[in-house]
Design a protein around this motif. Structure first.
Motif, short mmCIF file in Angstrom:
data_model
loop_
_atom_site.label_atom_id
_atom_site.label_comp_id
_atom_site.label_asym_id
_atom_site.label_seq_id
_atom_site.Cartn_x
_atom_site.Cartn_y
_atom_site.Cartn_z
N ARG D 209 -15.11 -19.23 -26.56
CA ARG D 209 -13.98 -19.71 -27.15
C ARG D 209 -13.88 -20.34 -28.49
O ARG D 209 -12.90 -19.64 -29.05
N VAL D 210 -14.57 -20.07 -29.40
CA VAL D 210 -14.79 -20.49 -30.71
C VAL D 210 -14.45 -19.24 -30.90
O VAL D 210 -14.03 -19.27 -32.56
N ILE D 211 -15.30 -17.66 -30.99
CA ILE D 211 -14.49 -16.70 -31.35
C ILE D 211 -13.33 -16.31 -31.28
O ILE D 211 -12.43 -16.12 -32.19
N GLU D 212 -12.71 -16.78 -29.95
CA GLU D 212 -11.54 -16.39 -30.37
C GLU D 212 -10.41 -17.68 -30.75
O GLU D 212 -9.27 -17.20 -31.97
N VAL D 213 -11.26 -18.66 -30.94
CA VAL D 213 -10.18 -19.51 -32.04
C VAL D 213 -10.14 -19.54 -33.33
O VAL D 213 -9.63 -19.32 -34.37
N VAL D 214 -11.48 -19.01 -34.14
CA VAL D 214 -12.04 -18.26 -35.37
C VAL D 214 -11.25 -17.16 -35.70
O VAL D 214 -10.21 -16.84 -36.72
N LEU D 215 -11.58 -15.97 -34.44
CA LEU D 215 -9.53 -14.96 -34.33
C LEU D 215 -8.26 -15.18 -34.54
O LEU D 215 -7.66 -15.00 -35.36
N VAL D 216 -7.97 -16.04 -33.49
CA VAL D 216 -6.43 -16.92 -33.90
C VAL D 216 -6.12 -17.41 -35.54
O VAL D 216 -5.17 -17.29 -35.72
N ILE D 217 -7.03 -18.36 -36.09
CA ILE D 217 -6.23 -18.64 -37.46
C ILE D 217 -6.85 -18.28 -38.40
O ILE D 217 -7.50 -18.40 -38.35
#
Lengths: 280, 200, 69, 217
Positions: D209-217
């Motif tokens: 999940r943190v991968i996605e968060v870092v990519l999104v924000i």
């Protein structure tokens, strides 16, 4: 679609059979016939089956269902050109499946397999760096966009060879009798699958077939681009043959060395991705 | 404004670095457990620097999570060192054997009620904890738990009133304020007194 | 602990039936693709396992794990 | 950039935000499956061989220990589900620190010395990781004025600095992100399968999940 799933299971198992045969021939053994893994799957499904007395029953059975389920889902994602990130996620979650297989039975060997699968979790990071580098080029995580990009710019294999190598190593680490397959090495009997016999093992074989098919398909789709089905199948066989050479010629590493090598590869990949990111 | 923020951030980070440094140097597990609290405060400091309503809303869960982790860790420490058999009695200090704890507790509770809300609950709870700690009372946990549960339900209900019937906001406000006051006070009183009553 | 063989047979039949029905519904465009995919992801594992168990589940005492040669 | 597919459900509950993309849904379903396993499954009995002989014995999990660990495993499953679907940076960090506590809790009741030692050391790291974790969330709010991932994903808001992203990743790593926990491998040796697996599952999920968060924000 069900016909495609079944085809993927059997073709994946055939690939594993070819893998075994090639290794045997390289080591100057006759080896089993190439359809041995398919026979294995069928053989296991009519062996007497029960749940060990010490096992955590629901988990013991549920994990097999889950394993087949996630790789079926992965096949759908690959075929419909979904997000590469989901494939990556499912690949990571396979670690939990190995872990669940190993821990649910109460067997000490399974437990060792599960613990080894946890300590070798570093092997997944190169895959993520691969995904990240590809996204830098194609500006998308969706497989459909990546293949479309390759229609225009040529295969990514020639544009970014290093990530291709990294993904190759990731696939290698999931092959049977590879230098990195510490989770099922013989000093812990069969590692995480020690206690899953009979129908449970047949389910695991189905998973293995699907997994091999999906991983090789993803490799081809990401680094070569969209191909007709025949070419994809031929490409898979070629990759399997090259993997077999590596597996046959390299000794299995100790758990410590495996983790060290994988971390080293990860470090190289991270540096490479960093350089690409700065340049881009 | 921005400069103040950066200065504050710098200070908090320096504090954090000092706390981390202490943590690295310290080898004794109990002392590390105590030092962890210092580290935790730095993280709350960063949130507090926001200086808005949002910051207050964020600090509270952060604080709760921090306290929970600290409690869990100290429980493990006790288990791991095998010192579970120590019976916790009142503090053995001469001053608080007299009426002082009662007076201080009453003052704290009254002040808490005046403040109301989460902070008030915290202060009132502190008063209760202080009283219990100095007297070593065996209070009825079930009752306190029930009180905490009901007041929590009142608090949640107040939120639903806020969202569904905004015209009754004043009622909801009072419900929320009283609910959270009682809940936090009851919970605070439970903290640290549930020690070793029923082994796991 | 485990279900009886006939129950497994029923389970295999039910999940297999759902897969076949889903196949035809999707073929005739009555079912959206994602729903068919979800159906398959749920039913295919159940079908695979219960088919084998219907064949060969053992119906008496459990055994202990392998503890060494 | 299309990160994880288009969100097909965005649930805004006051300032709480839940959104489901194909990616987060996959993770959510996986967490859900394992939480259900933890609820309905009996713990495994780990078999140990007596050294130098043919005898073996099975470790039993006592009922009260099982109840406590099952509760913790379910809490851990719920926390990781929350971390997987939330669309708010601060909630995300909160759920992640909850995962950290629950991981400690799952093995806390096991009365094996080395497991407890590992859990304690892991807990110390997890607790100190709240500084970068909450710090990253607070700094995000301070520099961009919002905590919603959907808002941050739009081009209109100020970009989140890579330093903050690095802090966030560092915090999640400390709370038990997948490949970076030596102590956790020790924790997995505790008996009681569906519960210890939650430790490993939650750390993989928050990693993904943190991968996605870092990519999104």
């Amino acid at each position: 679609m069900i016909e495609y799933v079944l085809f993927a299971v059997f073709f994946g198992l055939l690939l594993l059979g070819i893998h075994r045969k090639t290794i045997a021939r390289i080591q100057r053994r006759p080896g089993p016939p190439v359809w041995q893994e398919i026979l294995h799957m069928l053989k296991f499904s009519f062996k007497s089956t029960w749940i060990p007395a010490t096992a955590s029953g629901t988990l013991f059975v549920g994990i097999v269902l889950l394993a087949i389920g996630i790789w079926t889902a992965a096949l759908f994602v690959v075929l419909t050109g979904g997000s590469l990130l989901i494939i990556f996620g499912i690949y990571m979650l396979h670690k939990i499946v190995e872990h669940g297989f190993g821990l649910s039975s109460g067997s000490p060997y399974g437990k060792f397999g599960g613990v080894r699968s946890v300590i070798s979790a570093a092997s997944e990071i190169p895959l993520f760096v691969t995904v990240a580098v590809i996204a830098l080029f194609t500006e998308s995580f969706s497989l459909a966009d990546i293949t479309a990009y390759q229609e225009v710019h040529g295969p990514l294999l020639f544009l970014v060879p290093l990530p291709a190598l990294a993904m190759y190593i990731v696939i290698l680490s999931k092959m049977p009798s590879s230098p990195f397959s510490i989770v099922e090495s013989k000093e812990i009997v069969s590692g995480y699958k020690t206690e899953h016999f009979g129908v449970w093992r047949a389910g695991l074989e189905v998973t293995n077939g699907l997994k091999t098919y999906v991983l090789l398909f993803t490799f081809l789709a990401v680094f070569i681009g969209s191909l007709p089905l025949w070419w994809i199948l031929i490409g898979m066989v070629l990759i399997i043959l090259s993997l077999s050479f590596v597996c046959a010629l390299c000794p299995m590493l100790s758990p410590f060395d495996t983790v060290t090598v994988q971390i080293l590869i990860t470090a190289i990949m991270v540096v490479y991705a960093g350089i690409l990111w700065v340049v881009a | 404004m921005w400069q103040q923020y950066s200065l504050g951030l710098l200070l908090v980070l320096v504090a954090g670095v000092i706390a981390f440094f202490a943590l690295v140097l310290e080898k004794d597990d109990l002392h590390r457990l105590l030092l962890i609290d210092l580290v935790e405060i730095a993280s709350l400091g960063i949130i507090a620097l926001l200086g808005t309503d949002l910051a207050e809303a964020l600090i509270l869960p952060g604080l709760v999570v921090g306290i929970a982790e600290l409690l869990a860790l100290s429980q493990i420490y006790v288990m791991k060192e095998g010192i579970k058999d120590c019976v916790v009695k009142g503090l053995d200090i001469e001053v608080i054997q007299a009426d002082a704890p009662l007076i201080i507790s009453i003052l704290l509770i009254i002040y808490g009620i005046i403040l109301s809300g989460f902070t008030g609950g915290g202060i009132a709870g502190l008063g209760a904890v202080f009283y219990i700690m100095s007297r070593g009372h065996r209070e009825k946990f079930e009752l306190l738990e029930i009180a905490a549960g009901i007041s929590w339900a009142v608090w949640i209900l107040a939120f639903f009133i806020f969202m569904s019937f905004p015209e009754y906001w004043l009622t909801a406000l009072f419900m929320a304020a009283v609910g959270i006051l009682l809940k936090v006070a009851a919970k605070m009183a439970l903290v640290g007194t549930m020690w070793g009553d029923n082994p796991l | 602990m485990m279900l009886s063989k006939s129950r497994f047979g029923l389970l295999a039949f039910a999940s297999g039936f759902l897969i076949v029905i889903g196949f035809f519904l999707e073929w005739g465009d009555y079912l959206p693709f994602w729903a068919y995919a979800a159906l398959l992801v749920c039913c295919f594992p159940v079908f695979t396992l219960s088919l084998g168990l219907w064949w060969m589940a053992r119906e008496h005492e459990e055994d202990i794990p392998f503890v060494g040669y | 950039m299309n990160i994880a597919g288009e969100p097909f459900l965005v649930l805004e509950f006051a300032d709480e935000l839940v959104y489901l993309t194909p990616y987060t849904t996959t993770l959510l379903l996986f967490a859900l499956a394992f939480t259900i396993f933890a609820i309905i499954s009996r713990p495994e009995r780990q078999v140990d061989i007596v050294f130098g002989g043919d005898a073996f014995y099975a470790k039993k999990t006592s009922l009260s220990e099982m109840r406590f660990r099952r509760f913790m495993a379910i809490a851990c499953g719920l926390a990781s589900m929350g971390a997987v679907v939330t669309g708010d940076i601060f909630n995300f960090t909160l759920f992640i620190s909850l995962v950290g506590i629950c991981n400690v809790g799952i093995v806390a009741a096991v009365k094996i010395r080395h497991v407890q030692e590992a859990a304690f050391q892991y807990g110390i790291v997890a607790l100190s990781a709240t500084v970068p974790l909450f710090g990253a969330a607070a700094l995000t709010a301070a520099t961009t004025g919002t905590l919603s991932m959907i808002e941050l994903g739009k081009a209109t808001t100020a970009a989140v600095s890579p330093v903050i992203k690095a802090l966030l990743v560092l915090g999640v790593m400390g709370e038990g992100m997948a490949p970076f926990y030596a102590a956790k491998a020790e924790m997995f040796r505790a008996p009681g399968a569906p519960y210890v697996i939650m430790c490993s599952l939650s750390s993989l999920l928050i990693f993904l999940r943190v991968i996605e968060v870092v990519l999104v924000i």
